[in-house]
Write a protein that holds these residues in place. Sequence first.
Motif, PDB file in Angstrom:
ATOM      1  N   CYS A  59     -22.487  -1.828 -12.930  1.00 51.35           N
ATOM      2  CA  CYS A  59     -21.678  -0.987 -14.158  1.00 51.35           C
ATOM      3  C   CYS A  59     -21.307   0.396 -13.810  1.00 51.35           C
ATOM      4  O   CYS A  59     -22.296   1.092 -13.399  1.00 51.35           O
ATOM      5  CB  CYS A  59     -22.531  -1.044 -15.434  1.00 51.35           C
ATOM      6  SG  CYS A  59     -21.389  -0.563 -16.906  1.00 51.35           S
ATOM      7  N   LYS A  61     -20.064   2.484 -15.888  1.00 50.37           N
ATOM      8  CA  LYS A  61     -20.400   3.443 -17.257  1.00 50.37           C
ATOM      9  C   LYS A  61     -21.778   3.706 -17.223  1.00 50.37           C
ATOM     10  O   LYS A  61     -22.677   3.133 -16.781  1.00 50.37           O
ATOM     11  CB  LYS A  61     -19.918   2.762 -18.325  1.00 50.37           C
ATOM     12  CG  LYS A  61     -18.542   2.478 -18.324  1.00 50.37           C
ATOM     13  CD  LYS A  61     -17.960   2.269 -19.889  1.00 50.37           C
ATOM     14  CE  LYS A  61     -16.487   2.918 -20.051  1.00 50.37           C
ATOM     15  NZ  LYS A  61     -16.348   2.220 -21.239  1.00 50.37           N
ATOM     16  N   ASP A  62     -21.890   4.793 -18.185  1.00 47.56           N
ATOM     17  CA  ASP A  62     -23.206   5.264 -18.274  1.00 47.56           C
ATOM     18  C   ASP A  62     -23.756   5.495 -19.770  1.00 47.56           C
ATOM     19  O   ASP A  62     -24.348   6.364 -20.285  1.00 47.56           O
ATOM     20  CB  ASP A  62     -23.514   7.020 -17.829  1.00 47.56           C
ATOM     21  CG  ASP A  62     -24.271   6.921 -16.910  1.00 47.56           C
ATOM     22  OD1 ASP A  62     -25.447   6.137 -16.680  1.00 47.56           O
ATOM     23  OD2 ASP A  62     -24.622   8.045 -16.139  1.00 47.56           O
ATOM     24  N   CYS A  63     -23.517   4.529 -20.441  1.00 43.73           N
ATOM     25  CA  CYS A  63     -23.807   4.415 -21.866  1.00 43.73           C
ATOM     26  C   CYS A  63     -25.208   5.072 -22.244  1.00 43.73           C
ATOM     27  O   CYS A  63     -26.302   4.651 -21.643  1.00 43.73           O
ATOM     28  CB  CYS A  63     -23.597   3.160 -22.724  1.00 43.73           C
ATOM     29  SG  CYS A  63     -21.862   2.503 -22.364  1.00 43.73           S
ATOM     30  N   CYS A  66     -28.078   1.870 -22.825  1.00 43.38           N
ATOM     31  CA  CYS A  66     -28.096   0.637 -22.222  1.00 43.38           C
ATOM     32  C   CYS A  66     -28.840   0.705 -20.887  1.00 43.38           C
ATOM     33  O   CYS A  66     -28.702   1.346 -20.087  1.00 43.38           O
ATOM     34  CB  CYS A  66     -26.679   0.173 -21.472  1.00 43.38           C
ATOM     35  SG  CYS A  66     -26.416  -1.290 -21.030  1.00 43.38           S
ATOM     36  N   ARG A  69     -27.155   1.139 -17.292  1.00 46.57           N
ATOM     37  CA  ARG A  69     -26.128   2.058 -16.987  1.00 46.57           C
ATOM     38  C   ARG A  69     -26.125   2.548 -15.451  1.00 46.57           C
ATOM     39  O   ARG A  69     -27.360   2.437 -15.010  1.00 46.57           O
ATOM     40  CB  ARG A  69     -26.498   3.441 -18.090  1.00 46.57           C
ATOM     41  CG  ARG A  69     -28.047   3.867 -17.778  1.00 46.57           C
ATOM     42  CD  ARG A  69     -28.508   4.584 -18.895  1.00 46.57           C
ATOM     43  NE  ARG A  69     -27.406   5.839 -19.218  1.00 46.57           N
ATOM     44  CZ  ARG A  69     -27.531   7.166 -18.809  1.00 46.57           C
ATOM     45  NH1 ARG A  69     -28.536   7.384 -18.177  1.00 46.57           N
ATOM     46  NH2 ARG A  69     -26.735   7.778 -18.980  1.00 46.57           N
ATOM     47  N   GLU A 106     -19.266  -2.990 -16.663  1.00 45.80           N
ATOM     48  CA  GLU A 106     -17.804  -2.617 -16.479  1.00 45.80           C
ATOM     49  C   GLU A 106     -17.423  -2.192 -15.088  1.00 45.80           C
ATOM     50  O   GLU A 106     -17.974  -1.193 -14.474  1.00 45.80           O
ATOM     51  CB  GLU A 106     -17.483  -1.755 -17.502  1.00 45.80           C
ATOM     52  CG  GLU A 106     -15.984  -1.414 -17.771  1.00 45.80           C
ATOM     53  CD  GLU A 106     -15.715  -0.489 -18.725  1.00 45.80           C
ATOM     54  OE1 GLU A 106     -16.241  -0.648 -20.136  1.00 45.80           O
ATOM     55  OE2 GLU A 106     -14.903   0.356 -18.636  1.00 45.80           O
TER      56      GLU A 106
HETATM   57 FE1  FES Z   1     -22.346  -0.423 -18.736  1.00 44.13          FE
HETATM   58 FE2  FES Z   1     -22.413   0.905 -21.050  1.00 44.13          FE
HETATM   59  S1  FES Z   1     -23.550   1.106 -19.320  1.00 44.13           S
HETATM   60  S2  FES Z   1     -20.706  -0.486 -20.247  1.00 44.13           S
END
Ligand code: FES
Length: 364
Positions: A59, A61-63, A66, A69, A106
Motif C-alpha cells: 500500500c 498510503k499511510d492511514c 491501518c 500502512r 492502494e
Molecule cells: Fe492503505 Fe489506508 S493504509 S489505504
Amino acid sequence: MSIHEILEKPEFTKSDIVQLLSASGEDEKLLFKHAASVKEKSIGTTVYLRGLIEMSNVCAKDCLYCGIRKSNSRVNRYSLDEKEVMTAIEFAYKNRYGSVAIQSGEINSPAFTDKINQILKASKKLTNGEIGITLSCGEQSEETYRTWFESGAHRYLLRIESSTEELYSKIHPNDNSHNFSRRLNALRILKEIGYQVGTGVMVGLPFQTLEHLADDLLFMKDFDVDMCGMGPYIEHKDTPLYAYKDDLLPLNERFKLTLRMIATLRIMMKDINIVATTALQTIDKIGREKAIQIGANILMPNITPGKYRDSYALYENKPCTDENADDCKNCIDVRVHLVNHQVGYAVWGDSQHFKRKQKINKKS
Ligand code: FES
Ligand code: 5AD
C-alpha cells in the motif's frame, strides 16, 4: 421523543439518529426489531455472497489506523499473481458464490491498472460473464476507474472512513494523497461512470462522537449510496492511532454501536446492500450473523489463498486467517440458516436500490 415515536417518522433528523445510536435495553431491541422487519419487507431474507480476495497488502498510503500502512515495516508484503487470483475466482464460480470482491492496498501505477484489467477480462471469459465483480482498490484516476468498468467491474467500494473532514484529517496524515476532497471526488466519479457505489466508516474511532456517526449516515443517504460496509474500529499496535487505545469504547460497546449503525441505516435506506463485515466477527464469533439479523444482507467469505491471510492484517485478531476457503464455504450455509436466512447462490445479488434508480432514470 420516545424511540417508538422516532421509528414511526418517515425521515430522521440528526438528533433522532443520535438518539437511535444511543439506544439501550428495550429501546435497542425495538430498533433492531424494526430494522429487521424493514429489511424483510423491502428485500427479503436472502444473503448474497462476495468471495473476498485480498490481492495485495502493498500500500502506498499511510492511514493512521491501518495495519498495512506503508510505514509499518513489520508486515510481510505479498501480491497474488494473476494466476492465483484466477484460481480464487474459479473457486468462487464453481461454488456458486455469484460474485467476488477484489480488495487491495492502494497502488497507483500503470502495471497495477493493467493487472486488474487483465483479471477482469479473464474472469469474464472463464465464467461466461457470469461472475459479478466488486473492486475495492482505493482512489484511482478517472481513466483507471473507466477502464475497469469497461472491462466488467460493476461495483466499487470506497469507504469515506469519516464524512467529517475534521475527523478525517485526524485519522490520516495531512498530505496530498490523504485528502478528504479527493476521496469525495473519487466517490462522485465512480457514481458518474455508472458503478454501484459503496462506502462506509469505522465505528468507535478515537475522537469520534455519536454526532459524527449520525452525520455519516446522513452523508450516505444524501450521496444516495447503493452499498455500505461498516465495521468496528479495532486498534492495531503498529499504528500511530494505537496511542489512543485507552480513550476507546470497550470492544463490546464498539460492536453494539456498529449494530445500531447498521440497523439505523437499514431503516433510512431500505433497499441498499449492507455488508456484515469481518471486523464484527473479530469481536464476536457470531457477529456477522447478528448483523444479518438486524439489517445486513451481504457476506464476504474470505477466499484468499490460506498462506497469505495472516499478512492481510488491517487490524489484530482477524478471524479465519488459519482456514482455507473450503472450511469457510462449509460453515457459511449453516451460519446463515441459523439466523433464518438463506444464501442466494449463483446470482449477483446487485443492490436493489441501484436497480430502482436505473428504472426511474429510464422512465424520465
Ligand atoms: Fe492503505 Fe489506508 S493504509 S489505504
Ligand atoms: N480497524 C477496523 N477497520 C479497519 N480498516 C482499516 N484499518 C482498520 C482497523 N484498524 C478498514 C478501513 C478500510 C477497510 C479496507 O478496512 O475502513 O477502508
